[in-house]
Design an enzyme around this catalytic site. Structure first.
Site, PDB file in Angstrom:
ATOM      1  N   ASP A   1       0.855  -1.196   0.000  1.00 33.94           N
ATOM      2  CA  ASP A   1       0.000   0.000   0.000  1.00 33.94           C
ATOM      3  C   ASP A   1       0.893   1.250   0.000  1.00 33.94           C
ATOM      4  O   ASP A   1       2.119   1.151   0.107  1.00 33.94           O
ATOM      5  CB  ASP A   1      -0.954  -0.023   1.211  1.00 33.94           C
ATOM      6  CG  ASP A   1      -0.209   0.025   2.541  1.00 33.94           C
ATOM      7  OD1 ASP A   1       0.578   0.969   2.762  1.00 33.94           O
ATOM      8  OD2 ASP A   1      -0.403  -0.879   3.381  1.00 33.94           O
TER       9      ASP A   1
ATOM     10  N   HIS B   1       8.668  -5.252  -1.306  1.00 32.00           N
ATOM     11  CA  HIS B   1       7.757  -6.222  -1.920  1.00 32.00           C
ATOM     12  C   HIS B   1       6.935  -5.607  -3.053  1.00 32.00           C
ATOM     13  O   HIS B   1       5.930  -6.176  -3.474  1.00 32.00           O
ATOM     14  CB  HIS B   1       6.819  -6.841  -0.868  1.00 32.00           C
ATOM     15  CG  HIS B   1       7.527  -7.797   0.053  1.00 32.00           C
ATOM     16  ND1 HIS B   1       6.937  -8.354   1.175  1.00 32.00           N
ATOM     17  CD2 HIS B   1       8.781  -8.311   0.019  1.00 32.00           C
ATOM     18  CE1 HIS B   1       7.804  -9.154   1.777  1.00 32.00           C
ATOM     19  NE2 HIS B   1       8.927  -9.135   1.103  1.00 32.00           N
TER      20      HIS B   1
HETATM   21  P1  OAD Z   1       1.751 -10.941   8.989  1.00 28.95           P
HETATM   22  O1  OAD Z   1       0.285 -11.087   8.776  1.00 28.95           O
HETATM   23  O2  OAD Z   1       2.596 -12.143   8.865  1.00 28.95           O
HETATM   24  O3  OAD Z   1       2.018 -10.313  10.428  1.00 28.95           O
HETATM   25  C1  OAD Z   1       1.292  -9.194  10.856  1.00 28.95           C
HETATM   26  C2  OAD Z   1       1.871  -8.725  12.174  1.00 28.95           C
HETATM   27  O4  OAD Z   1       1.198  -7.527  12.538  1.00 28.95           O
HETATM   28  C3  OAD Z   1       1.689  -9.701  13.340  1.00 28.95           C
HETATM   29  O5  OAD Z   1       2.907  -9.771  14.062  1.00 28.95           O
HETATM   30  C4  OAD Z   1       0.585  -9.064  14.184  1.00 28.95           C
HETATM   31  O6  OAD Z   1       0.731  -9.330  15.579  1.00 28.95           O
HETATM   32  C5  OAD Z   1       0.808  -7.594  13.900  1.00 28.95           C
HETATM   33  N1  OAD Z   1      -0.367  -6.734  14.050  1.00 28.95           N
HETATM   34  C6  OAD Z   1      -1.661  -6.985  13.743  1.00 28.95           C
HETATM   35  N2  OAD Z   1      -2.430  -5.909  14.020  1.00 28.95           N
HETATM   36  C7  OAD Z   1      -1.596  -4.954  14.513  1.00 28.95           C
HETATM   37  C8  OAD Z   1      -1.777  -3.626  15.014  1.00 28.95           C
HETATM   38  N3  OAD Z   1      -2.962  -3.046  15.028  1.00 28.95           N
HETATM   39  N4  OAD Z   1      -0.684  -2.967  15.441  1.00 28.95           N
HETATM   40  C9  OAD Z   1       0.542  -3.536  15.436  1.00 28.95           C
HETATM   41  N5  OAD Z   1       0.766  -4.775  14.990  1.00 28.95           N
HETATM   42  C10 OAD Z   1      -0.273  -5.479  14.530  1.00 28.95           C
HETATM   43  O7  OAD Z   1       2.229  -9.779   7.985  1.00 28.95           O
HETATM   44  P2  OAD Z   1       3.721  -9.423   7.522  1.00 28.95           P
HETATM   45  O8  OAD Z   1       4.698  -9.737   8.577  1.00 28.95           O
HETATM   46  O9  OAD Z   1       3.688  -8.042   6.967  1.00 28.95           O
HETATM   47  O10 OAD Z   1       4.425 -10.866   1.332  1.00 28.95           O
HETATM   48  O11 OAD Z   1       3.903 -10.440   6.323  1.00 28.95           O
HETATM   49  C11 OAD Z   1       5.108 -10.439   5.604  1.00 28.95           C
HETATM   50  C12 OAD Z   1       4.844 -10.781   4.166  1.00 28.95           C
HETATM   51  O12 OAD Z   1       4.089 -11.993   4.089  1.00 28.95           O
HETATM   52  C13 OAD Z   1       3.985  -9.792   3.412  1.00 28.95           C
HETATM   53  O13 OAD Z   1       4.711  -8.700   2.906  1.00 28.95           O
HETATM   54  C14 OAD Z   1       3.403 -10.606   2.303  1.00 28.95           C
HETATM   55  C15 OAD Z   1       3.035 -11.838   3.094  1.00 28.95           C
HETATM   56  O14 OAD Z   1       2.950 -13.009   2.391  1.00 28.95           O
HETATM   57  C16 OAD Z   1       4.090 -11.185   0.063  1.00 28.95           C
HETATM   58  O15 OAD Z   1       2.935 -11.253  -0.330  1.00 28.95           O
HETATM   59  C17 OAD Z   1       5.268 -11.423  -0.811  1.00 28.95           C
END
Ligand code: OAD
Length: 229
Positions: free
Chosen positions: A90, A105
């Protein structure tokens, strides 16, 4: 002070954009291998474009939240040299005022021709019937997103920031997808302090400090603290 910040889906969650691995996350509703791999795109391009058309519409309607805005304030504070390295596709960091944002990404608001490599800005839906504006081939259009099995963008730039930072901060990411998941070890190995701000801890022991809570609260508080305001 140099600060390298890694962000993930959690920083945009309170703007209404879903995360991937939380309860109700995107990867609990969709098969990642079908919609986020080059093989899935080759098998069923319409399905893949539909998935990203939906995500583009969601992202287009989202508004930057207090966490994005706080990180932009940090970037604009002359006491600090800040790079935001985001896994998010985004544009909410930019919408919140961020300028030094590395999209490792890719971006949902760009299209990519899988034939000639041309990249162009895109706000509307993509279709398998359309032609690449550069090479005119039909059926090669895809979102400019890094899929599993592909190499993330801007890795030399991101790694340089991480190796040279005094403080590495990971915000709203589960730390499950490499190479981003390994950034904290690189930073720590290079002598930086390491901080995790997350709703749920990643469990990675390379973080010196972990602060838990919603991004719009804990990121705002941390930015105010470090800026001394
Ligand atoms: P995840 O869904 O794996 O992790 C989301 C994180 O955000 C978790 O640690 C939650 O605890 C946290 N979280 C949720 N709500 C929150 C809030 N309101 N405030 C703070 N933290 C919060 O997402 P990513 O780690 O971004 O890649 O995933 C990494 C990659 O996996 C993405 O870029 C995407 C995905 O597959 C691709 O598509 C290539």
């Amino acid at each position: 002070m140099r600060i390298a910040i890694l962000t993930g889906a959690g920083v945009s969650a309170e703007s209404g954009l879903g995360t991937f691995r939380d309860k109700d996350g995107l990867w609990t509703q969709y098969d990642l291998s079908e919609v986020a791999t080059p093989q899935g795109y080759a098998r069923n391009p319409d399905k893949v474009l539909d998935f990203y058309n939906m995500r583009r519409r969601n992202a287009a309607g989202a508004i930057a939240n207090e966490a994005h805005r706080a990180l932009a304030r940090l970037e604009n504070d002359a006491q600090f040299d800040v790079a935001v390295i985001t896994q998010n596709i985004d544009d909410l960091h930019e919408q919140g005022g961020g300028r030094n944002v590395l999209h490792i990404h890719g971006s949902i608001f760009e299209a990519l021709c899988s034939g000639c490599g041309h990249v162009w800005p895109r706000r509307d839906d993509l279709s398998t019937a359309e032609a690449c504006p550069a090479c005119t081939t039909i059926g090669t259009v895809r979102p400019n997103i890094v899929w599993f099995g592909e190499i993330p963008y801007l890795m030399p730039e991101a790694t340089a920031y991480i190796e040279e930072c005094d403080l590495f901060v990971s915000i709203g990411t589960s730390g499950t997808v490499y190479p981003a998941a390994g950034f904290v070890e690189i930073a720590k190995g290079a002598g930086a302090q390491t901080l995790e701000l997350n709703l749920e801890a990643s469990g990675n022991r390379a973080f010196d400090t972990v602060r838990l809570g919603a991004a719009t609260e804990i990121v705002v508080d941390w930015v105010a603290e470090i800026r001394g305001v």
